[in-house]
Motif scaffolding. Structure first.
Motif, PDB file in Angstrom:
ATOM      1  N   TRP A  43       3.224-104.540  52.741  1.00 33.73           N
ATOM      2  CA  TRP A  43       2.967-105.957  52.971  1.00 33.73           C
ATOM      3  C   TRP A  43       3.239-106.234  54.442  1.00 33.73           C
ATOM      4  O   TRP A  43       4.257-105.815  54.994  1.00 33.73           O
ATOM      5  CB  TRP A  43       3.893-106.815  52.107  1.00 33.73           C
ATOM      6  N   GLY A  44       2.312-106.914  55.077  1.00 34.35           N
ATOM      7  CA  GLY A  44       2.497-107.279  56.478  1.00 34.35           C
ATOM      8  C   GLY A  44       2.481-106.092  57.425  1.00 34.35           C
ATOM      9  O   GLY A  44       3.275-106.030  58.353  1.00 34.35           O
ATOM     10  N   GLY A  45       1.573-105.141  57.198  1.00 38.69           N
ATOM     11  CA  GLY A  45       1.510-103.973  58.084  1.00 38.69           C
ATOM     12  C   GLY A  45       2.720-103.078  57.877  1.00 38.69           C
ATOM     13  O   GLY A  45       2.988-102.648  56.764  1.00 38.69           O
ATOM     14  N   VAL A  46       3.486-102.845  58.924  1.00 39.34           N
ATOM     15  CA  VAL A  46       4.670-101.990  58.816  1.00 39.34           C
ATOM     16  C   VAL A  46       5.912-102.758  58.398  1.00 39.34           C
ATOM     17  O   VAL A  46       6.971-102.169  58.221  1.00 39.34           O
ATOM     18  CB  VAL A  46       4.962-101.252  60.147  1.00 39.34           C
ATOM     19  N   ALA A  47       5.814-104.088  58.237  1.00 39.38           N
ATOM     20  CA  ALA A  47       6.990-104.906  57.951  1.00 39.38           C
ATOM     21  C   ALA A  47       7.705-104.478  56.675  1.00 39.38           C
ATOM     22  O   ALA A  47       8.926-104.388  56.629  1.00 39.38           O
ATOM     23  CB  ALA A  47       6.606-106.381  57.868  1.00 39.38           C
ATOM     24  N   ILE A  48       6.944-104.195  55.607  1.00 34.14           N
ATOM     25  CA  ILE A  48       7.524-103.828  54.314  1.00 34.14           C
ATOM     26  C   ILE A  48       6.689-102.687  53.739  1.00 34.14           C
ATOM     27  O   ILE A  48       5.508-102.864  53.457  1.00 34.14           O
ATOM     28  CB  ILE A  48       7.517-105.030  53.345  1.00 34.14           C
ATOM     29  N   ILE A  49       7.318-101.538  53.549  1.00 32.05           N
ATOM     30  CA  ILE A  49       6.633-100.373  52.982  1.00 32.05           C
ATOM     31  C   ILE A  49       7.416 -99.905  51.751  1.00 32.05           C
ATOM     32  O   ILE A  49       8.626 -99.663  51.832  1.00 32.05           O
ATOM     33  CB  ILE A  49       6.537 -99.212  53.991  1.00 32.05           C
ATOM     34  N   LEU A  50       6.706 -99.773  50.629  1.00 25.48           N
ATOM     35  CA  LEU A  50       7.308 -99.295  49.387  1.00 25.48           C
ATOM     36  C   LEU A  50       6.754 -97.917  49.074  1.00 25.48           C
ATOM     37  O   LEU A  50       5.554 -97.682  49.209  1.00 25.48           O
ATOM     38  CB  LEU A  50       6.981-100.266  48.256  1.00 25.48           C
ATOM     39  N   ARG A  51       7.651 -97.005  48.663  1.00 23.45           N
ATOM     40  CA  ARG A  51       7.243 -95.673  48.208  1.00 23.45           C
ATOM     41  C   ARG A  51       7.935 -95.430  46.872  1.00 23.45           C
ATOM     42  O   ARG A  51       9.152 -95.573  46.769  1.00 23.45           O
ATOM     43  CB  ARG A  51       7.642 -94.589  49.214  1.00 23.45           C
ATOM     44  N   CYS A  52       7.184 -95.072  45.872  1.00 19.10           N
ATOM     45  CA  CYS A  52       7.729 -94.845  44.537  1.00 19.10           C
ATOM     46  C   CYS A  52       7.707 -93.358  44.217  1.00 19.10           C
ATOM     47  O   CYS A  52       6.733 -92.669  44.524  1.00 19.10           O
ATOM     48  CB  CYS A  52       6.910 -95.620  43.505  1.00 19.10           C
ATOM     49  N   GLY A  53       8.800 -92.890  43.586  1.00 16.78           N
ATOM     50  CA  GLY A  53       8.882 -91.479  43.225  1.00 16.78           C
ATOM     51  C   GLY A  53       9.512 -90.624  44.298  1.00 16.78           C
ATOM     52  O   GLY A  53       9.318 -89.412  44.326  1.00 16.78           O
ATOM     53  N   VAL A  54      10.294 -91.256  45.173  1.00 19.10           N
ATOM     54  CA  VAL A  54      10.971 -90.509  46.232  1.00 19.10           C
ATOM     55  C   VAL A  54      12.153 -89.734  45.645  1.00 19.10           C
ATOM     56  O   VAL A  54      12.582 -89.969  44.512  1.00 19.10           O
ATOM     57  CB  VAL A  54      11.466 -91.441  47.366  1.00 19.10           C
ATOM     58  N   GLU A  55      12.680 -88.824  46.425  1.00 21.62           N
ATOM     59  CA  GLU A  55      13.866 -88.058  46.040  1.00 21.62           C
ATOM     60  C   GLU A  55      15.101 -88.968  46.107  1.00 21.62           C
ATOM     61  O   GLU A  55      15.121 -89.958  46.834  1.00 21.62           O
ATOM     62  CB  GLU A  55      14.065 -86.875  46.991  1.00 21.62           C
ATOM     63  N   ARG A  56      16.118 -88.580  45.373  1.00 24.39           N
ATOM     64  CA  ARG A  56      17.397 -89.304  45.411  1.00 24.39           C
ATOM     65  C   ARG A  56      17.984 -89.200  46.819  1.00 24.39           C
ATOM     66  O   ARG A  56      18.113 -88.101  47.371  1.00 24.39           O
ATOM     67  CB  ARG A  56      18.351 -88.678  44.404  1.00 24.39           C
ATOM     68  N   PRO A  57      18.344 -90.336  47.414  1.00 17.18           N
ATOM     69  CA  PRO A  57      18.942 -90.289  48.753  1.00 17.18           C
ATOM     70  C   PRO A  57      20.303 -89.593  48.707  1.00 17.18           C
ATOM     71  O   PRO A  57      21.087 -89.836  47.791  1.00 17.18           O
ATOM     72  CB  PRO A  57      19.118 -91.757  49.138  1.00 17.18           C
ATOM     73  N   PRO A  58      20.608 -88.732  49.664  1.00 21.15           N
ATOM     74  CA  PRO A  58      21.907 -88.049  49.678  1.00 21.15           C
ATOM     75  C   PRO A  58      23.093 -89.014  49.652  1.00 21.15           C
ATOM     76  O   PRO A  58      24.111 -88.723  49.041  1.00 21.15           O
ATOM     77  CB  PRO A  58      21.881 -87.251  50.985  1.00 21.15           C
ATOM     78  N   LYS A  59      22.935 -90.167  50.281  1.00 22.91           N
ATOM     79  CA  LYS A  59      24.030 -91.141  50.332  1.00 22.91           C
ATOM     80  C   LYS A  59      24.400 -91.666  48.944  1.00 22.91           C
ATOM     81  O   LYS A  59      25.500 -92.155  48.740  1.00 22.91           O
ATOM     82  CB  LYS A  59      23.662 -92.324  51.227  1.00 22.91           C
ATOM     83  N   MET A  60      23.484 -91.559  47.977  1.00 24.39           N
ATOM     84  CA  MET A  60      23.773 -92.054  46.637  1.00 24.39           C
ATOM     85  C   MET A  60      24.890 -91.259  45.970  1.00 24.39           C
ATOM     86  O   MET A  60      25.576 -91.767  45.098  1.00 24.39           O
ATOM     87  CB  MET A  60      22.507 -92.032  45.775  1.00 24.39           C
ATOM     88  N   ALA A  61      25.085 -90.021  46.394  1.00 29.05           N
ATOM     89  CA  ALA A  61      26.141 -89.180  45.837  1.00 29.05           C
ATOM     90  C   ALA A  61      27.406 -89.179  46.694  1.00 29.05           C
ATOM     91  O   ALA A  61      28.379 -88.531  46.358  1.00 29.05           O
ATOM     92  CB  ALA A  61      25.625 -87.750  45.682  1.00 29.05           C
ATOM     93  N   ASP A  62      27.384 -89.915  47.783  1.00 27.26           N
ATOM     94  CA  ASP A  62      28.502 -89.927  48.724  1.00 27.26           C
ATOM     95  C   ASP A  62      29.606 -90.858  48.218  1.00 27.26           C
ATOM     96  O   ASP A  62      29.379 -92.057  48.059  1.00 27.26           O
ATOM     97  CB  ASP A  62      27.991 -90.392  50.089  1.00 27.26           C
ATOM     98  N   PRO A  63      30.826 -90.339  47.963  1.00 30.89           N
ATOM     99  CA  PRO A  63      31.902 -91.199  47.466  1.00 30.89           C
ATOM    100  C   PRO A  63      32.294 -92.295  48.454  1.00 30.89           C
ATOM    101  O   PRO A  63      32.782 -93.351  48.046  1.00 30.89           O
ATOM    102  CB  PRO A  63      33.062 -90.235  47.211  1.00 30.89           C
ATOM    103  N   ASP A  64      32.085 -92.076  49.751  1.00 28.20           N
ATOM    104  CA  ASP A  64      32.404 -93.116  50.734  1.00 28.20           C
ATOM    105  C   ASP A  64      31.547 -94.360  50.545  1.00 28.20           C
ATOM    106  O   ASP A  64      31.976 -95.471  50.823  1.00 28.20           O
ATOM    107  CB  ASP A  64      32.215 -92.593  52.165  1.00 28.20           C
ATOM    108  N   VAL A  65      30.324 -94.185  50.065  1.00 27.13           N
ATOM    109  CA  VAL A  65      29.431 -95.326  49.841  1.00 27.13           C
ATOM    110  C   VAL A  65      29.976 -96.177  48.697  1.00 27.13           C
ATOM    111  O   VAL A  65      30.063 -97.397  48.796  1.00 27.13           O
ATOM    112  CB  VAL A  65      27.988 -94.851  49.545  1.00 27.13           C
ATOM    113  N   ALA A  66      30.369 -95.538  47.608  1.00 25.73           N
ATOM    114  CA  ALA A  66      30.876 -96.256  46.437  1.00 25.73           C
ATOM    115  C   ALA A  66      32.151 -97.027  46.746  1.00 25.73           C
ATOM    116  O   ALA A  66      32.389 -98.100  46.180  1.00 25.73           O
ATOM    117  CB  ALA A  66      31.111 -95.292  45.281  1.00 25.73           C
TER     118      ALA A  66
END
Length: 169
Positions: free
Chosen positions: A77-100
């Motif tokens: 939406w709006g050129g490069v303003a908002i880009i959605l990608r579905c089916g991506v890999e799990r981000p490494p930060k999701m497993a990072d205990p510091d994030v939680a």
């Protein structure tokens, strides 16, 4: 003789200009937007196709303007303003205990309208949001300093409709 040199210089300059115009005319437009298309398994691909059908025509006031190459796994939406990608890999930060525990200021978990997201600040100052606790990971990149809350509010109904709660494989 002086006139001859002048003509040759002008012709050389015109030839160079013609080559430049031709090269620019054949190159991709500067405003074309592209996004890497994920390659998930068949189950996630089907969920992403359902999401593509449920996505709104406008997000945060921007009209839908999908990036290339055309795919049901990407939207914009709006050129490069908002880009959605579905089916991506799990981000490494999701497993990072510091994030939680809130120990990583560049990655923050949160929820908007019933959809959990991991927010990551990128090196270039943009933000990337990735769904959590859903059967497929959906990534949304938000640029140009916009308030991302409006983006996530607009996308939440489609995500809830198309991507069931659960753990992505």
């Amino acid at each position: 003789m002086n006139s001859f040199r002048h003509r040759r210089t002008v012709l050389s300059a015109l030839s160079a200009l013609t080559v430049l115009i031709t090269a620019v005319g054949c190159s991709p437009a500067d405003d074309s937007v592209s996004a890497a298309v994920p390659s998930p398994d068949a189950k996630v691909t089907k969920l992403c196709q359902n999401l593509d059908k449920a996505l709104p025509a406008k997000v945060d006031g921007e009209s839908r303007d999908d990036p290339g190459p055309a795919s049901e796994l990407t939207a914009g939406w709006g050129g490069v303003a908002i880009i959605l990608r579905c089916g991506v890999e799990r981000p490494p930060k999701m497993a990072d205990p510091d994030v939680a525990t809130g120990g990583d200021p560049d990655a923050v978990p949160g929820g908007v309208d019933g959809v959990d997201w991991l927010m990551e600040k990128q090196d270039d100052g943009t933000y990337r949001f990735t769904t959590a606790n859903r059967e497929a990971y959906v990534e949304v990149g938000v640029t140009d300093g916009r308030d991302s809350t409006g983006v996530l509010i607009d996308l939440a109904p489609a995500v809830k409709e198309a991507i069931p709660e659960g753990i992505a494989s």
